[in-house]
Design an enzyme around this catalytic site. Structure first.
Site, mmCIF file in Angstrom:
data_model
loop_
_atom_site.group_PDB
_atom_site.id
_atom_site.type_symbol
_atom_site.label_atom_id
_atom_site.label_comp_id
_atom_site.label_asym_id
_atom_site.label_seq_id
_atom_site.Cartn_x
_atom_site.Cartn_y
_atom_site.Cartn_z
ATOM 1 N N ASN A 50 -11.702 69.633 31.453
ATOM 2 C CA ASN A 50 -12.324 70.579 30.529
ATOM 3 C C ASN A 50 -12.546 69.830 29.213
ATOM 4 O O ASN A 50 -12.132 68.672 29.056
ATOM 5 C CB ASN A 50 -11.507 71.861 30.374
ATOM 6 N N LEU A 51 -13.220 70.471 28.280
ATOM 7 C CA LEU A 51 -13.581 69.799 27.041
ATOM 8 C C LEU A 51 -12.353 69.312 26.272
ATOM 9 O O LEU A 51 -12.328 68.181 25.770
ATOM 10 C CB LEU A 51 -14.436 70.720 26.167
ATOM 11 N N GLU A 53 -9.412 68.452 27.441
ATOM 12 C CA GLU A 53 -8.838 67.295 28.129
ATOM 13 C C GLU A 53 -9.684 66.049 27.902
ATOM 14 O O GLU A 53 -9.147 64.952 27.708
ATOM 15 C CB GLU A 53 -8.717 67.592 29.625
ATOM 16 N N ASP A 121 -9.809 75.709 38.487
ATOM 17 C CA ASP A 121 -9.464 75.560 39.905
ATOM 18 C C ASP A 121 -10.657 75.899 40.791
ATOM 19 O O ASP A 121 -10.885 75.259 41.822
ATOM 20 C CB ASP A 121 -8.276 76.451 40.260
#
Length: 172
Positions: A50-51, A53, A121
């Site tokens: 995600n952004l 991370e 997920d």
């Protein structure tokens, strides 16, 4: 196809990737989503940070489409991956692949999000299933984006079934 979802609890060792990438088969074998250690899993075929991370990996804010694409490419090269699909919440997704222009995929659905639980997920699962079925990363990413858009419109931890996904694809 193996989907690795690492929540940072110490259950997934980075050496696990080598177990699944050995061999000469040209098909993708490993897709990764890792909350805190995405840079530790070199040799994966694809990753879905995600952004937040991706920004943590790059050590900087990624505020524009170009910045996200550059950060995703930096991660792709670090991992020696075929592609990176950065999920960006209400800004959609950005896909980078070796030797291709980045693809910015707009969010699917409305901006009326009920619950984001499980969206990442869902992206990993649908992306991996589509790749296993022979889809190219851009097609698999599009399906994963639609599935995530469907899931976030439901309350609580939710799933999307093949019938729902098919119906949503047919509306496009």
């Amino acid at each position: 196809m193996v989907a690795i979802s690492d929540y940072g609890y110490g259950c997934v060792e980075s050496g696990l990737v080598a177990t699944f990438t050995a061999g000469e088969d040209h098909l993708p074998k490993v897709c990764l989503d890792s909350r805190y250690r995405i840079g530790a899993f070199t040799g994966v075929d694809g990753a879905t940070p995600n952004l937040q991370e991706l920004e943590a990996h790059c050590g900087r804010r990624l505020e524009s489409d170009d910045a996200v694409a550059d950060g995703a490419e930096q991660l792709r090269r670090h991992l020696s991956a075929r592609f990176v699909l950065a999920t960006r919440g209400n800004r959609g997704m950005t896909l980078v692949e070796a030797d291709r222009e980045p693809s910015h995929i707009p969010v699917f659905g409305t901006d009326e999000v009920a619950d984001v639980t499980g969206a990442g997920d869902t992206v990993l699962a649908v992306l991996s299933a589509a790749l296993a079925a022979g889809a190219e990363p851009v097609t698999a990413a599009g399906l994963a984006n639609i599935a995530a858009g469907l899931v976030v419109m439901k309350l609580g931890t939710a799933t999307v079934c093949a019938k729902e996904l098919r119906a949503a694809v047919e509306t496009i």
